[in-house]
Design an enzyme around this catalytic site. Sequence first.
Site: not given
Length: 205
Positions: A95-96, A112, A114
């Site tokens: 979460m960065r 990533n 999503h």
Amino acid sequence: MKPNGLKNLGILLSGRGSNFVAIADSIDAGRIPGARIAVVISNRADAPGVETARKRGLNALVSASKGKEREAHDREVVAALKKHNVDLICLAGYMRLLSPWFVRQFPQRILNIHPSLLPAFPGLEAQQQAFAYGVKVSGCTVHFVDEELDHGAIIVQKTVPVLDSDDEHTLAERILEQEHKAYSEAIGIVLEGKFEVVGRRLVRS
Ligand code: GRF
């Protein structure tokens, strides 16, 4: 040390780590040939995923981000990834935002996941955004990370129908089931290396 030319994965997470566990299970079951998890890094000391990783006997470390300037923190994380000879980085609920500097250290080597069909509903709480919008189909996306949020070339997407009986939680649960499949598939595709990215399109050969 890299046994037998295996590719080293570095997992970055901030929370429960169910995508990390799905990747680790896939590796253990031989579904991602040639991969091993070299290190799991959390930016939060209280992330349950860290404990899970340690219980599985994996290297897990915390590089706390709170109060740190983004690139200064990223330099710590990148140093740890390089120390563990990481070939491919998997953001799994990290979460960065990564700094452009971080992204440039690993071109086309950061993935990533999503929980929406990008480019719809980037950013936080994607499942809730999709549910509130009233879409009839949602899903998940595994993509390369570039310097923009939830933006790089798409590797795998999986669709999930939105049922009349759904609420945002049941939808999120069914999307998560697909996430757990999609991430391992995407890692397999990238490690196999039989693709090129043409414009935004990942084309397999
Ligand atoms: C997942 O929904 C993922 O798509 C998003 O963050 C969540 C992480 O969940 N980026 P977990 O920590 O892997 O269980």
